[in-house]
Design an enzyme around this catalytic site. Structure first.
Site, PDB file in Angstrom:
ATOM      1  N   LYS A 194       0.821  -1.211   0.000  1.00 29.63           N
ATOM      2  CA  LYS A 194       0.000   0.000   0.000  1.00 29.63           C
ATOM      3  C   LYS A 194       0.859   1.268   0.000  1.00 29.63           C
ATOM      4  O   LYS A 194       0.435   2.314  -0.461  1.00 29.63           O
ATOM      5  CB  LYS A 194      -0.924   0.021   1.225  1.00 29.63           C
TER       6      LYS A 194
HETATM    7  C1  LIG Z   1      -4.268  -4.909   0.561  1.00 28.07           C
HETATM    8  C2  LIG Z   1      -3.462  -6.136   0.515  1.00 28.07           C
HETATM    9  C3  LIG Z   1      -3.728  -7.163  -0.412  1.00 28.07           C
HETATM   10  C4  LIG Z   1      -4.902  -7.108  -1.343  1.00 28.07           C
HETATM   11  O1  LIG Z   1      -4.724  -6.126  -2.354  1.00 28.07           O
HETATM   12  P1  LIG Z   1      -5.997  -5.580  -3.145  1.00 28.07           P
HETATM   13  O2  LIG Z   1      -5.459  -4.469  -3.980  1.00 28.07           O
HETATM   14  O3  LIG Z   1      -6.963  -5.097  -2.111  1.00 28.07           O
HETATM   15  O4  LIG Z   1      -6.531  -6.707  -3.944  1.00 28.07           O
HETATM   16  C5  LIG Z   1      -2.888  -8.254  -0.430  1.00 28.07           C
HETATM   17  N1  LIG Z   1      -1.852  -8.360   0.426  1.00 28.07           N
HETATM   18  C6  LIG Z   1      -1.561  -7.397   1.317  1.00 28.07           C
HETATM   19  C7  LIG Z   1      -0.418  -7.592   2.239  1.00 28.07           C
HETATM   20  C8  LIG Z   1      -2.351  -6.255   1.397  1.00 28.07           C
HETATM   21  O5  LIG Z   1      -2.049  -5.307   2.284  1.00 28.07           O
END
Ligand SMILES: *Cc1c(COP(=O)(O)O)cnc(C)c1O
Length: 494
Positions: free
Chosen positions: A109
Site C-alpha cells: 500500500k
Molecule cells: C491490501 C493487501 C492485499 C490485497 O490487495 P488488493 O489491492 O486489495 O486486492 C494483499 N496483500 C496485502 C499484504 C495487502 O495489504
C-alpha cells in the site's frame, strides 16, 4: 485527461478533481474517459529507472498536473523507501517476486499511499479547492497505517481510519493505534472490513452530511483503492519488473509474462490489467484468494456472490467479500457500458449476487482464479523457506500456492511474476508458526524478534519502535456508529 463514473458518463471531471473527490457522486468509481497512451514505446520504457517509469505512467493518466511537480512528488514519495530500486525483483525457483514492502509501513500500500497526499494537495490547488480534506478510510489492516503515515500532519487534511477490531494482525493494530499526529483518528469497529467499507461509502453518499461539511469548509475524500490516485501508481511496478526481466535476459522484449496477485479489494491486480491496456505484454492474470474466495469463484463461473460468511484468516488484508475495484473491471469487459455496470452493482447491493452476461464471461478467461486456506498458506511459507531460504508473508504465500496450483493444472511455463505484498514481519506470528517456532505463551511482538532470528535479519527500525510506542488511539465503535464518530471528530454537531 477526463474521467467519468463507471455508473454514468454525463459528469466529466479532470484527473485532479477525480483524485480530490475520491469517489463519484453516483457511487461509481472514476475511470479515464479515454484510456491513455504512454508517450514512450516499451523498448524505451525498459531503459528507465523506477521513478522515471512512474513519471511516465502518472503523467499519462494525470496530465492536468504539472509534470515537474509530479516528478517532485515521486522523488519525495519513493525517497521514503529503504530500497532504492523501490520494488526489487528477486528470483526464487521458477518464480520472480516483486518485493513491494520496502516502504515505511512494510506493505505494498505504501507504493501508492506515500504519493497520494501529494496528489491530493496539488490536485486541490489545481481545481481551486480550498476546503480542508477529510480522508475517510476503511482498512483491512495495511491501508490504514499506510494512509496514516502518508497524511499525518499534512496541512489542509484530516484523516480518520476504521479498522476491524477482530481481523487485523497484532502488528498491524499496533502500527495504527500508536500513530502520532494532530490530524488523525483511528477507530476499531466491532465488525469486519466489509462493514467498515460499506459505512464509509454511505457516509460519502450522505447528502445532508456533505452539505454540513460544505458549510464548515470541509470535504471528504478517500484513500482507499477506489481512488484513482491509489490505482495508477501501482501500474508502475509491473513495468519495472518487466524491464528487469528483459535486462536479465530472462525474457525477450515483447514476450508475455504472467502475474500472480494475492487479491482482496482487486486494486493491485486491476493495476496489472491497466498495465496491459497501456501495452505491457501480460498473458495471464492469476488472481489468488484466501478462504474468502469470492473472486476465485467469480472467475470460474461468472457469478459474484457475497452471500456467505466471512472467514477470519491469517492473511487478513484479503478478508474481503466485496471487492470494490472489480467494478472498474466489469466496466471494461462490458465494453465500457455504464448501464450494465450500474445494474450489476445494484444487484450486488440489493441481492448480494450478480451474474455477468455470456460476452463478459468469455472475457474472464484472461484471468485464472484460485484460492488457498490457512493450512496451505502455512505449508507454502515452510516450503519456500526450505527450498529457497526465503521468508515470505502469509499473503504472498497464498499467491505462491495458487501459482503452483495453476502450473499443475495448465502446464504453462510462461515466466511469472508474483506480487509480494507484505513483509513477513507484519504477520510474524503466523510466519513463525509456519516455520515451526510457535509458542502459545509468547506475546505477539516476541514473534517479531523470533522471526528476525530465524530469517537472520534485524528487525526494521520502524517496527522495532513499536514495542515501546505509546498507545494513542483507544476509540471503539459499533458498526452502525461510524457516522457519529465522524460527526463528533469534525465537531459538526448532531
Ligand atoms: C491490501 C493487501 C492485499 C490485497 O490487495 P488488493 O489491492 O486489495 O486486492 C494483499 N496483500 C496485502 C499484504 C495487502 O495489504
Amino acid at each position: 485527461m477526463n474521467y467519468f463514473s463507471t455508473r454514468g458518463k454525463e459528469t466529466v471531471v479532470n484527473s485532479a478533481q477525480a483524485i480530490v473527490n475520491g469517489i463519484a457522486k453516483d457511487g461509481g468509481l472514476y475511470v479515464p474517459a479515454e484510456f491513455p497512451k504512454l508517450s514512450k514505446t516499451l523498448d524505451q520504457i525498459i531503459e528507465l529507472e523506477y521513478k522515471e517509469i512512474a513519471e511516465e505512467v502518472l503523467y499519462s493518466f494525470f496530465n492536468d498536473f504539472d509534470r515537474e511537480q509530479l516528478k517532485d512528488s515521486i522523488d519525495k514519495a519513493y525517497g521514503r523507501f529503504s530500497n532504492k530500486e523501490v520494488a526489487p525483483l528477486v528470483k526464487k525457483g521458477d518464480a520472480f517476486y516483486i518485493e513491494l514492502f520496502h516502504g515505511p509501513t512494510f506493505a505494498f500500500k505504501d507504493v501508492a499511499l506515500m504519493l497520494l497526499p501529494h496528489l491530493m494537495i496539488n490536485g486541490s490547488k489545481i481545481v481551486g479547492e480550498d476546503k480542508e480534506i477529510v480522508i475517510l478510510t476503511a482498512t483491512s489492516g495495511d491501508t490504514g497505517k499506510a494512509a496514516l503515515e502518508g497524511f499525518t500532519d499534512v496541512k489542509g487534511t484530516k484523516i480518520i481510519v476504521f479498522y476491524p477490531q477482530q481481523g487485523v494482525s497484532e502488528v498491524q493494530k499496533l502500527q495504527m493505534v500508536t500513530q502520532k499526529g494532530e490530524n488523525v483518528l483511528v477507530v476499531g469497529i466491532d465488525g469486519n472490513f466489509d462493514d467498515a467499507q460499506r459505512s464509509v461509502k454511505e457516509i460519502f453518499a450522505d447528502k445532508a452530511l456533505n452539505e454540513k461539511m460544505n458549510a464548515n469548509d470541509l470535504t471528504f475524500s478517500s484513500a482507499n483503492s477506489i481512488n484513482i490516485g491509489r490505482l495508477v501508481p501501482q501500474v508502475v511496478y509491473y513495468f519495472s519488473s518487466y524491464a528487469k526481466l528483459v535486462k536479465d535476459n530472462e525474457i525477450n522484449l515483447g514476450d508475455s509474462i504472467n502475474v500472480v496477485v494475492p487479491s482482496g479489494n482487486f486494486g493491485n491486480i486491476l493495476a496489472a490489467y491497466y498495465a496491459k491496456k497501456l501495452g505491457l505484454p501480460i498473458n495471464k492474470f492469476i488472481c489468488a484468494s484466501n478462504k474468502n474466495k469470492v473472486l476465485s469463484d467469480f472467475f470460474k463461473d461468472g457469478v459474484y456472490d457475497r452471500n456467505r460468511d466471512m472467514h477470519l484468516t491469517i492473511s487478513p488484508s484479503m478478508d474481503i467479500l466485496v471487492s470494490s475495484n472489480l467494478e472498474r473491471y466489469l466496466f471494461e469487459i462490458s465494453g465500457q457500458d455504464t448501464e450494465i455496470t450500474k445494474t450489476l452493482m445494484n444487484d450486488l447491493n440489493t441481492k448480494g449476487v450478480y451474474t455477468v452476461n455470456e460476452e463478459m464471461k468469455e472475457k474472464l478467461k484472461s484471468f485464472y482464479g484460485g484460492y488457498c486456506d490457512d493450512e496451505s498458506t502455512l505449508a507454502a511459507i515452510k516450503e519456500v523457506y526450505e527450498k529457497y531460504n526465503y521468508v515470505i508473508d502469509t499473503h504472498t504465500a497464498v499467491a505462491y500456492h495458487v501459482y503452483e496450483q495453476y502450473k499443475k493444472e495448465t502446464g504453462d511455463t510462461t515466466k511469472t511474476v508474483i506480487a509480494s505484498t507484505a513483509s513477513p514481519f507484519k504477520f510474524a506470528q503466523s510466519v513463525c508458526e509456519a516455520l515451526g517456532s510457535f509458542d502459545e505463551k509468547l506475546e505477539e511482538y516476541a514473534y517479531v524478534k523470533e522471526l528476525a532470528k530465524i530469517a537472520k535479519v534485524e528487525v526494521p527500525e520502524l517496527l522495532a519502535e513499536l514495542e515501546h510506542s505509546e498507545i494513542k488511539h483507544t476509540t471503539k465503535c459499533g458498526k452502525a456508529e461510524l457516522k457519529d464518530i465522524v460527526v463528533n471528530f469534525l465537531k459538526l454537531g448532531k
